[in-house]
Design a protein around this motif. Structure first.
Motif, PDB file in Angstrom:
ATOM      1  N   SER A 226    -162.098 -32.956  74.235  1.00 16.57           N
ATOM      2  CA  SER A 226    -163.080 -33.176  74.291  1.00 16.57           C
ATOM      3  C   SER A 226    -163.491 -33.333  75.849  1.00 16.57           C
ATOM      4  O   SER A 226    -162.670 -34.222  75.964  1.00 16.57           O
ATOM      5  CB  SER A 226    -163.635 -34.296  73.823  1.00 16.57           C
ATOM      6  N   LEU A 227    -164.729 -33.321  76.169  1.00 17.90           N
ATOM      7  CA  LEU A 227    -165.391 -33.421  77.650  1.00 17.90           C
ATOM      8  C   LEU A 227    -166.715 -34.209  77.261  1.00 17.90           C
ATOM      9  O   LEU A 227    -167.666 -34.229  76.556  1.00 17.90           O
ATOM     10  CB  LEU A 227    -165.324 -32.285  78.845  1.00 17.90           C
ATOM     11  N   SER A 228    -166.972 -35.431  78.162  1.00 16.89           N
ATOM     12  CA  SER A 228    -168.059 -35.455  78.808  1.00 16.89           C
ATOM     13  C   SER A 228    -168.440 -35.746  80.194  1.00 16.89           C
ATOM     14  O   SER A 228    -167.379 -35.914  80.788  1.00 16.89           O
ATOM     15  CB  SER A 228    -168.318 -36.927  77.942  1.00 16.89           C
ATOM     16  N   TRP A 229    -170.087 -35.979  80.309  1.00 17.25           N
ATOM     17  CA  TRP A 229    -170.277 -36.001  81.662  1.00 17.25           C
ATOM     18  C   TRP A 229    -171.562 -36.911  81.947  1.00 17.25           C
ATOM     19  O   TRP A 229    -172.450 -36.635  80.593  1.00 17.25           O
ATOM     20  CB  TRP A 229    -170.470 -34.709  82.468  1.00 17.25           C
ATOM     21  N   ASN A 230    -172.098 -37.192  83.323  1.00 20.20           N
ATOM     22  CA  ASN A 230    -172.945 -37.936  83.275  1.00 20.20           C
ATOM     23  C   ASN A 230    -174.695 -36.607  83.117  1.00 20.20           C
ATOM     24  O   ASN A 230    -174.368 -35.413  83.349  1.00 20.20           O
ATOM     25  CB  ASN A 230    -173.479 -38.338  84.716  1.00 20.20           C
ATOM     26  N   ALA A 231    -175.862 -37.366  82.597  1.00 22.51           N
ATOM     27  CA  ALA A 231    -176.730 -36.259  82.587  1.00 22.51           C
ATOM     28  C   ALA A 231    -177.279 -35.821  84.035  1.00 22.51           C
ATOM     29  O   ALA A 231    -177.545 -37.389  85.182  1.00 22.51           O
ATOM     30  CB  ALA A 231    -177.699 -36.543  81.722  1.00 22.51           C
ATOM     31  N   VAL A 232    -177.955 -34.458  84.531  1.00 19.45           N
ATOM     32  CA  VAL A 232    -177.975 -34.110  85.235  1.00 19.45           C
ATOM     33  C   VAL A 232    -180.140 -34.225  85.459  1.00 19.45           C
ATOM     34  O   VAL A 232    -180.119 -33.546  84.535  1.00 19.45           O
ATOM     35  CB  VAL A 232    -178.153 -33.228  86.310  1.00 19.45           C
ATOM     36  N   PRO A 233    -181.460 -35.065  86.428  1.00 16.13           N
ATOM     37  CA  PRO A 233    -182.404 -34.555  86.267  1.00 16.13           C
ATOM     38  C   PRO A 233    -182.696 -32.596  86.708  1.00 16.13           C
ATOM     39  O   PRO A 233    -181.780 -32.477  87.301  1.00 16.13           O
ATOM     40  CB  PRO A 233    -182.455 -35.572  87.153  1.00 16.13           C
ATOM     41  N   GLY A 234    -183.671 -32.724  85.104  1.00 17.62           N
ATOM     42  CA  GLY A 234    -183.910 -31.958  85.927  1.00 17.62           C
ATOM     43  C   GLY A 234    -182.959 -30.270  84.737  1.00 17.62           C
ATOM     44  O   GLY A 234    -183.756 -29.603  85.305  1.00 17.62           O
ATOM     45  N   ALA A 235    -182.343 -30.333  84.487  1.00 15.79           N
ATOM     46  CA  ALA A 235    -181.343 -29.732  83.618  1.00 15.79           C
ATOM     47  C   ALA A 235    -181.880 -29.703  82.718  1.00 15.79           C
ATOM     48  O   ALA A 235    -182.127 -30.856  81.710  1.00 15.79           O
ATOM     49  CB  ALA A 235    -179.776 -30.462  83.790  1.00 15.79           C
TER      50      ALA A 235
ATOM     51  N   GLY B 241    -176.326 -30.333  75.383  1.00 16.84           N
ATOM     52  CA  GLY B 241    -175.907 -31.894  75.757  1.00 16.84           C
ATOM     53  C   GLY B 241    -174.864 -32.422  76.694  1.00 16.84           C
ATOM     54  O   GLY B 241    -174.873 -31.024  77.437  1.00 16.84           O
ATOM     55  N   THR B 242    -174.322 -33.597  76.756  1.00 14.26           N
ATOM     56  CA  THR B 242    -173.421 -34.073  78.282  1.00 14.26           C
ATOM     57  C   THR B 242    -172.099 -34.390  77.288  1.00 14.26           C
ATOM     58  O   THR B 242    -171.664 -34.846  77.665  1.00 14.26           O
ATOM     59  CB  THR B 242    -174.367 -35.427  78.970  1.00 14.26           C
ATOM     60  N   SER B 243    -171.959 -33.644  76.799  1.00 14.69           N
ATOM     61  CA  SER B 243    -170.618 -33.468  75.938  1.00 14.69           C
ATOM     62  C   SER B 243    -170.298 -31.912  75.713  1.00 14.69           C
ATOM     63  O   SER B 243    -171.087 -31.342  74.766  1.00 14.69           O
ATOM     64  CB  SER B 243    -170.312 -34.541  75.113  1.00 14.69           C
ATOM     65  N   THR B 244    -169.047 -31.727  75.241  1.00 17.36           N
ATOM     66  CA  THR B 244    -168.392 -30.517  74.702  1.00 17.36           C
ATOM     67  C   THR B 244    -167.461 -31.097  74.245  1.00 17.36           C
ATOM     68  O   THR B 244    -166.321 -31.271  74.886  1.00 17.36           O
ATOM     69  CB  THR B 244    -168.619 -29.325  75.299  1.00 17.36           C
ATOM     70  N   THR B 245    -166.508 -29.597  73.083  1.00 17.42           N
ATOM     71  CA  THR B 245    -164.918 -29.979  72.646  1.00 17.42           C
ATOM     72  C   THR B 245    -164.857 -28.204  73.367  1.00 17.42           C
ATOM     73  O   THR B 245    -165.523 -27.564  71.988  1.00 17.42           O
ATOM     74  CB  THR B 245    -164.904 -30.177  70.980  1.00 17.42           C
ATOM     75  N   VAL B 246    -164.047 -27.775  73.744  1.00 18.98           N
ATOM     76  CA  VAL B 246    -163.125 -26.945  74.535  1.00 18.98           C
ATOM     77  C   VAL B 246    -162.564 -26.619  72.882  1.00 18.98           C
ATOM     78  O   VAL B 246    -161.632 -27.027  73.066  1.00 18.98           O
ATOM     79  CB  VAL B 246    -162.900 -26.651  75.659  1.00 18.98           C
ATOM     80  N   THR B 247    -162.244 -25.298  71.986  1.00 20.64           N
ATOM     81  CA  THR B 247    -161.133 -25.187  71.086  1.00 20.64           C
ATOM     82  C   THR B 247    -160.337 -23.751  71.826  1.00 20.64           C
ATOM     83  O   THR B 247    -161.223 -23.202  72.323  1.00 20.64           O
ATOM     84  CB  THR B 247    -161.959 -25.079  69.948  1.00 20.64           C
ATOM     85  N   GLY B 248    -159.803 -23.792  70.662  1.00 22.44           N
ATOM     86  CA  GLY B 248    -158.547 -22.441  70.886  1.00 22.44           C
ATOM     87  C   GLY B 248    -157.890 -22.617  71.791  1.00 22.44           C
ATOM     88  O   GLY B 248    -157.067 -21.375  72.795  1.00 22.44           O
ATOM     89  N   LEU B 249    -157.304 -23.353  72.573  1.00 23.65           N
ATOM     90  CA  LEU B 249    -156.734 -24.105  73.887  1.00 23.65           C
ATOM     91  C   LEU B 249    -154.865 -23.842  72.874  1.00 23.65           C
ATOM     92  O   LEU B 249    -154.595 -24.145  71.478  1.00 23.65           O
ATOM     93  CB  LEU B 249    -156.526 -25.148  73.788  1.00 23.65           C
ATOM     94  N   THR B 250    -153.912 -23.484  73.659  1.00 18.22           N
ATOM     95  CA  THR B 250    -152.492 -24.110  73.381  1.00 18.22           C
ATOM     96  C   THR B 250    -151.962 -24.830  73.512  1.00 18.22           C
ATOM     97  O   THR B 250    -152.279 -25.559  73.827  1.00 18.22           O
ATOM     98  CB  THR B 250    -152.386 -22.500  74.771  1.00 18.22           C
ATOM     99  N   PRO B 251    -150.957 -25.396  72.769  1.00 18.12           N
ATOM    100  CA  PRO B 251    -150.427 -26.274  72.683  1.00 18.12           C
ATOM    101  C   PRO B 251    -149.793 -26.994  73.635  1.00 18.12           C
ATOM    102  O   PRO B 251    -148.827 -26.047  74.355  1.00 18.12           O
ATOM    103  CB  PRO B 251    -149.335 -26.806  71.259  1.00 18.12           C
ATOM    104  N   ALA B 252    -149.627 -27.751  73.964  1.00 17.61           N
ATOM    105  CA  ALA B 252    -148.683 -28.508  75.197  1.00 17.61           C
ATOM    106  C   ALA B 252    -148.897 -27.589  76.499  1.00 17.61           C
ATOM    107  O   ALA B 252    -148.615 -27.069  77.826  1.00 17.61           O
ATOM    108  CB  ALA B 252    -146.902 -28.511  74.781  1.00 17.61           C
ATOM    109  N   THR B 253    -150.471 -27.390  77.059  1.00 17.44           N
ATOM    110  CA  THR B 253    -150.717 -26.811  78.226  1.00 17.44           C
ATOM    111  C   THR B 253    -151.968 -26.991  78.966  1.00 17.44           C
ATOM    112  O   THR B 253    -152.731 -28.062  78.441  1.00 17.44           O
ATOM    113  CB  THR B 253    -151.145 -25.091  78.256  1.00 17.44           C
ATOM    114  N   SER B 254    -151.768 -27.771  80.278  1.00 13.91           N
ATOM    115  CA  SER B 254    -152.709 -28.465  81.507  1.00 13.91           C
ATOM    116  C   SER B 254    -153.356 -26.834  81.870  1.00 13.91           C
ATOM    117  O   SER B 254    -153.435 -25.479  81.767  1.00 13.91           O
ATOM    118  CB  SER B 254    -151.603 -28.654  81.638  1.00 13.91           C
TER     119      SER B 254
END
Length: 566
Positions: free
Chosen positions: A199-208, A225-238
């Motif tokens: 799960s990621l989040s970031w600051n809003a950007v004016p005009g986006a 939005g200013t957050s999302t969850t990236v799914t379908g990833l492999t365990p224990a992976t960077s």
């Protein structure tokens, strides 16, 4: 509660025109073209309400909060008026426009009517920070103007609007300058990880108007939005992530990167719970329902939530006192023995924090630690298996998440963590309750949303559904199922009888139909989920006492049905 105008046209040779046409054909979706402008007038409300009409005198302009410039719209719903502010905008036939606005405050809707094709709208629940709404529409063959609007919702707080844009071909009516390519997002961070998601989040950007999310250099998803969850990833992976901001003018440079490593194994907490479980709240007080001992709770209940632990004078800390006199002389020793007997029968008993009148506040690091320590102490004293979060007066997602992780570190992987948010608390991933659930989903057992006492609400398909129906249960549960929670972490919370809640009671057969719809795509109403969720956790009721007052009709019907799910 939420582009730079293109290069001017020049005379050119036939060969030059062909080259230009080829270049235009290679432009990506959403790229601005030469004549595109913002066709809205007074889009930032810098000239008061000029060019805008607000229903029932509901609108005014304010100097704070603002998203850009010196002014913004404030509109306040009252009675049967939901504070609609409109503007008629000149447009060109057979053309596509991007409609956007920045909003804050109560429920806010943005849309366009009279498009000549399909009218559009988008919305957000209450938001404490500026949030951009965005949608697109195409005009009909004879459409020369459309009506764009912002409005709130009945009984909700005032909303704020700013920097409205109707971006597309010049309709000839004049307007404000068009958008420019936005800046790169800042503040990208990892809010939580599981074995298969980040799960990621970031600051809003004016005009986006949207954001692109890149994983290891490849764009994997987009979001408004200013957050999302990236799914379908492999365990224990960077993995490495970066984000861009987009609007009709184009895409920004990429943000600074962040790295996240998925967990080695997945699954929330809960130890030896059955795949499908029934939760019931047990009342530590007498309010006219049947008075019970823990030993009286029927065996159909897999999780018994003892209601309630109360706040103490220490910030964040909670305590529990058995109401022996109100429960007919039920002693603490009997209570502890009954909890132990439920354990022997394979059941879980947890302590619920909050309730309708609960005022537990976990709002900083110290109170988070106090909460974790006090709940763990109650677990040791009474044999509770975990905690239920039923705070109906608000919670702080950052520090409640911190508190639950501290409790997990003390109690271990068998810890039960459940939540019972009100319906409105789970309408959007931007809400604090939903954020908390997502923050701790690797240790979360189940969220049993209270699908009652709420009136009509929007489902995951954007349609309005009335409580007390199969569609209400399924279309609203769909929001969580599509919003990042595992199906095993989603339960349907309903009253056990008409006496148990002010509104929203449904018969056990309706609950069973909703469970079938979500798990097997059978017995659905008009709403049908896009896929089935056979791992759905089950159902919850308030309360075992009200169930008993009705001859255990609820648990007698719903319990066997839950346990027979696939």
């Amino acid at each position: 509660m939420d582009p730079v105008p293109g290069t001017p046209r020049r005379r050119r040779t036939l060969a030059g025109a062909a080259v230009a046409a080829l270049a235009l054909s290679l432009l990506g979706a959403g790229q601005a073209v030469a004549a595109d402008v913002n066709n809205a007038k007074n889009a930032g409300f810098e000239s008061g309400l000029s060019n805008w009409n607000c229903s029932a005198g509901s609108g005014t302009t304010v100097s704070s909060p603002v998203h850009g410039g010196a002014s913004a719209l404030k509109a306040t719903p009252a009675g049967q008026d939901y504070a609609q502010c409109t503007q008629t905008v000149a447009v060109r036939p057979n053309s596509t426009y991007t409609l956007s606005a920045w909003v804050q405050g109560g429920y806010t809707y943005l849309g366009a009517t009279g498009t000549g094709t399909t009218d559009v709208s988008t919305w957000t629940p209450d938001s404490t920070a500026w949030k951009q709404l965005s949608t697109t529409f195409t005009t009909g063959s004879s459409t020369t103007s459309v009506t764009v609007y912002l409005h709130g919702w009945y009984g909700q707080a005032a909303y704020y609007g700013d920097d409205v844009s109707v971006y597309g071909p010049d309709g000839g009516g004049g307007g404000d300058p068009g958008p420019t390519v936005p800046a790169a997002p800042t503040g990208l961070s990892v809010s939580s990880t599981t074995s298969s998601s980040v799960s990621l989040s970031w600051n809003a950007v004016p005009g986006a108007t949207g954001y692109g999310v890149y994983r290891d250099g490849t764009r994997t998803t987009t979001t408004t939005g200013t957050s999302t969850t990236v799914t379908g990833l492999t365990p224990a992976t960077s993995y490495s992530f970066r984000v861009t901001a987009t609007n009709a003018a184009g895409e920004s440079a990429k943000s600074a990167s962040v790295t996240a490593t998925t967990a080695a194994s997945g699954g929330g907490g809960g130890g030896s719970l059955p795949k499908h479980a029934v939760t019931g709240y047990w009342q530590n007080f007498n309010n006219g329902a049947t008075v019970q001992k823990i030993s009286d709770v029927p065996s159909q209940y897999d999780i018994i939530a003892v209601a309630f632990a109360d706040a103490t004078s220490t910030p964040g800390a909670v305590s529990f006192t058995l109401d022996s006199s109100g429960l007919g002389g039920y002693t603490v020793d009997q209570f502890k023995a009954d909890v132990a007997a439920k354990h022997a029968a394979g059941k879980k008993v947890i302590v619920s924090v909050g309730g309708q009148n609960g005022t537990v506040s976990v709002s900083d690091a110290a109170s988070a630690t106090n909460f974790a320590n006090s709940v763990y102490s109650l677990m040791q004293t009474y044999g509770f298996d975990g905690v239920d979060i039923d705070l109906e007066n608000g919670l702080n997602a950052t520090y409640m998440s911190q508190a639950l992780r501290q409790l997990s570190s003390k109690a271990g992987s068998s810890l039960i963590i459940s939540m019972a948010p009100q319906t409105i608390d789970m309408q959007s991933t931007s809400n604090a309750y939903f954020q908390t659930a997502l923050n701790v989903r690797d240790i979360l057992t189940v969220v049993n949303t209270q699908y009652y006492n709420s009136g009509s609400m929007l489902g995951c398909d954007g349609k309005l559904y009335s409580q007390g129906s199969v569609d209400f249960l399924t279309a609203l549960a769909c929001i969580q199922l599509e919003g990042g929670l595992s199906p095993s972490q989603v339960g349907l919370g309903v009253p056990a009888s008409t006496s148990a809640a002010g509104s929203g009671y449904v018969s056990p057969s309706v609950v069973d139909s909703a469970l079938d719809c979500l798990t097997k795509a059978t017995n659905c109403g008009s709403f049908k989920p896009s896929k089935t969720y056979p791992d759905l956790r089950g159902a919850m009721t308030w309360s075992t006492n009200w169930d008993a007052a009705s001859g255990n009709a609820w648990s007698g019907a719903v319990g066997p049905h839950v346990h027979a799910l696939p």
